[in-house]
Design a protein around this motif. Sequence first.
Motif, PDB file in Angstrom:
ATOM      1  N   VAL A  53       0.853  -1.185   0.000  1.00  0.00           N
ATOM      2  CA  VAL A  53       0.000   0.000   0.000  1.00  0.00           C
ATOM      3  C   VAL A  53       0.889   1.235   0.000  1.00  0.00           C
ATOM      4  N   VAL A  54       0.535   2.238  -0.817  1.00  0.00           N
ATOM      5  CA  VAL A  54       1.220   3.521  -0.790  1.00  0.00           C
ATOM      6  C   VAL A  54       0.269   4.532  -0.167  1.00  0.00           C
ATOM      7  N   VAL A  55       0.750   5.180   0.883  1.00  0.00           N
ATOM      8  CA  VAL A  55      -0.046   6.154   1.636  1.00  0.00           C
ATOM      9  C   VAL A  55       0.540   7.535   1.377  1.00  0.00           C
ATOM     10  N   THR A  56      -0.315   8.511   1.066  1.00  0.00           N
ATOM     11  CA  THR A  56       0.101   9.890   0.838  1.00  0.00           C
ATOM     12  C   THR A  56      -0.232  10.720   2.068  1.00  0.00           C
ATOM     13  N   CYS A  57       0.802  11.331   2.650  1.00  0.00           N
ATOM     14  CA  CYS A  57       0.646  12.141   3.860  1.00  0.00           C
ATOM     15  C   CYS A  57       1.039  13.585   3.565  1.00  0.00           C
ATOM     16  N   LEU A  58       0.351  14.517   4.199  1.00  0.00           N
ATOM     17  CA  LEU A  58       0.792  15.898   4.137  1.00  0.00           C
ATOM     18  C   LEU A  58       2.118  16.012   4.879  1.00  0.00           C
ATOM     19  N   ASN A  59       2.995  16.855   4.396  1.00  0.00           N
ATOM     20  CA  ASN A  59       4.272  17.081   5.071  1.00  0.00           C
ATOM     21  C   ASN A  59       4.013  17.983   6.272  1.00  0.00           C
ATOM     22  N   VAL A  60       4.198  17.448   7.460  1.00  0.00           N
ATOM     23  CA  VAL A  60       3.926  18.206   8.686  1.00  0.00           C
ATOM     24  C   VAL A  60       5.204  18.658   9.383  1.00  0.00           C
ATOM     25  N   LEU A  61       6.334  18.559   8.687  1.00  0.00           N
ATOM     26  CA  LEU A  61       7.584  19.028   9.283  1.00  0.00           C
ATOM     27  C   LEU A  61       7.500  20.528   9.542  1.00  0.00           C
ATOM     28  N   PRO A  62       8.023  20.976  10.681  1.00  0.00           N
ATOM     29  CA  PRO A  62       8.049  22.412  10.963  1.00  0.00           C
ATOM     30  C   PRO A  62       8.866  23.166   9.910  1.00  0.00           C
ATOM     31  N   SER A  63       8.559  24.447   9.741  1.00  0.00           N
ATOM     32  CA  SER A  63       9.193  25.248   8.692  1.00  0.00           C
ATOM     33  C   SER A  63      10.708  25.323   8.842  1.00  0.00           C
ATOM     34  N   VAL A  64      11.230  25.221  10.056  1.00  0.00           N
ATOM     35  CA  VAL A  64      12.675  25.274  10.241  1.00  0.00           C
ATOM     36  C   VAL A  64      13.364  24.120   9.504  1.00  0.00           C
ATOM     37  N   PHE A  65      12.745  22.942   9.474  1.00  0.00           N
ATOM     38  CA  PHE A  65      13.311  21.803   8.752  1.00  0.00           C
ATOM     39  C   PHE A  65      13.067  21.927   7.248  1.00  0.00           C
ATOM     40  N   ARG A  66      11.981  22.583   6.902  1.00  0.00           N
ATOM     41  CA  ARG A  66      11.631  22.699   5.485  1.00  0.00           C
ATOM     42  C   ARG A  66      12.492  23.720   4.753  1.00  0.00           C
ATOM     43  N   LYS A  67      13.380  24.384   5.474  1.00  0.00           N
ATOM     44  CA  LYS A  67      14.355  25.261   4.820  1.00  0.00           C
ATOM     45  C   LYS A  67      15.327  24.434   3.985  1.00  0.00           C
ATOM     46  N   LEU A  68      15.442  23.147   4.338  1.00  0.00           N
ATOM     47  CA  LEU A  68      16.233  22.227   3.527  1.00  0.00           C
ATOM     48  C   LEU A  68      15.379  21.829   2.331  1.00  0.00           C
ATOM     49  N   LYS A  69      15.859  22.105   1.139  1.00  0.00           N
ATOM     50  CA  LYS A  69      15.064  21.915  -0.077  1.00  0.00           C
ATOM     51  C   LYS A  69      14.458  20.514  -0.186  1.00  0.00           C
ATOM     52  N   VAL A  70      15.221  19.489   0.160  1.00  0.00           N
ATOM     53  CA  VAL A  70      14.740  18.115   0.024  1.00  0.00           C
ATOM     54  C   VAL A  70      13.526  17.852   0.934  1.00  0.00           C
ATOM     55  N   LEU A  71      13.408  18.597   2.042  1.00  0.00           N
ATOM     56  CA  LEU A  71      12.289  18.400   2.973  1.00  0.00           C
ATOM     57  C   LEU A  71      11.124  19.355   2.710  1.00  0.00           C
ATOM     58  N   ASP A  72      11.296  20.284   1.770  1.00  0.00           N
ATOM     59  CA  ASP A  72      10.246  21.260   1.480  1.00  0.00           C
ATOM     60  C   ASP A  72       9.358  20.767   0.336  1.00  0.00           C
ATOM     61  N   VAL A  73       8.563  19.767   0.640  1.00  0.00           N
ATOM     62  CA  VAL A  73       7.636  19.175  -0.327  1.00  0.00           C
ATOM     63  C   VAL A  73       6.246  19.139   0.313  1.00  0.00           C
ATOM     64  N   PRO A  74       5.178  19.197  -0.491  1.00  0.00           N
ATOM     65  CA  PRO A  74       3.828  19.218   0.090  1.00  0.00           C
ATOM     66  C   PRO A  74       3.400  17.876   0.685  1.00  0.00           C
ATOM     67  N   ASN A  75       3.827  16.765   0.061  1.00  0.00           N
ATOM     68  CA  ASN A  75       3.406  15.439   0.502  1.00  0.00           C
ATOM     69  C   ASN A  75       4.596  14.512   0.664  1.00  0.00           C
ATOM     70  N   ILE A  76       4.413  13.534   1.529  1.00  0.00           N
ATOM     71  CA  ILE A  76       5.397  12.474   1.701  1.00  0.00           C
ATOM     72  C   ILE A  76       4.680  11.147   1.457  1.00  0.00           C
ATOM     73  N   LEU A  77       5.283  10.299   0.649  1.00  0.00           N
ATOM     74  CA  LEU A  77       4.705   8.986   0.360  1.00  0.00           C
ATOM     75  C   LEU A  77       5.346   7.931   1.251  1.00  0.00           C
ATOM     76  N   TYR A  78       4.517   7.049   1.778  1.00  0.00           N
ATOM     77  CA  TYR A  78       4.985   5.918   2.572  1.00  0.00           C
ATOM     78  C   TYR A  78       4.532   4.635   1.896  1.00  0.00           C
ATOM     79  N   GLU A  79       5.393   3.648   1.934  1.00  0.00           N
ATOM     80  CA  GLU A  79       5.045   2.325   1.436  1.00  0.00           C
ATOM     81  C   GLU A  79       4.878   1.408   2.636  1.00  0.00           C
ATOM     82  N   GLU A  80       3.744   0.721   2.667  1.00  0.00           N
ATOM     83  CA  GLU A  80       3.499  -0.247   3.732  1.00  0.00           C
ATOM     84  C   GLU A  80       3.311  -1.612   3.095  1.00  0.00           C
ATOM     85  N   GLU A  81       4.117  -2.569   3.529  1.00  0.00           N
ATOM     86  CA  GLU A  81       3.968  -3.950   3.073  1.00  0.00           C
ATOM     87  C   GLU A  81       3.321  -4.735   4.196  1.00  0.00           C
ATOM     88  N   CYS A  82       2.331  -5.555   3.841  1.00  0.00           N
ATOM     89  CA  CYS A  82       1.566  -6.319   4.833  1.00  0.00           C
ATOM     90  C   CYS A  82       1.601  -7.798   4.470  1.00  0.00           C
TER      91      CYS A  82
END
Length: 177
Positions: A53-82
Amino acid sequence: MGKFTFQHIYEFPWELVTHTHLTKYPTEKEKNIVGSEVVESKKGPGNLIYLKVVVTCLNVLPSVFRKLKVLDVPNILYEEECWIDTKRRIAQLKSKPLGYQNYAVLSESSTFSPASENPNWTLFTQEGVIEMIGFGRMSWLIEVFATKFLTRGAKRNVTIMEELMKERLAAFKLLAQ
């Protein structure tokens, strides 16, 4: 490196808990998870089931971390294997973020199994590790934040699961009348 562990006993049968976990998103109860898609499904010998399963999450990192370009994205995808064994009543899950392999080691594993004190209840166990790579001193801060966030997330997830199972049982009781 940050580590977390979490355990909870659901006073519901394994079948209901496992089904609720697999079908809980998206829900109004968790606005940070905006999508969930089964991308692979297989049945194995006996009663074994495999899901990815691929789950799409909003990026909830605080803005101080999002100053790093790689972390400044709207969504983060997670893969869950069951891996689900309906005969033994055990579900094992592993999840990880997609697209951050060069920056983070994050692994989460969870198990749903009958509780030893009551086989009609379900023991949920979750463990995780997070290690940030290449962010210097900021790595430690991100690891601390992420570890606390994941632990809070596990507790929030339990609350959502409990609410959903109670709602589903109430609906079932209405249908049975």
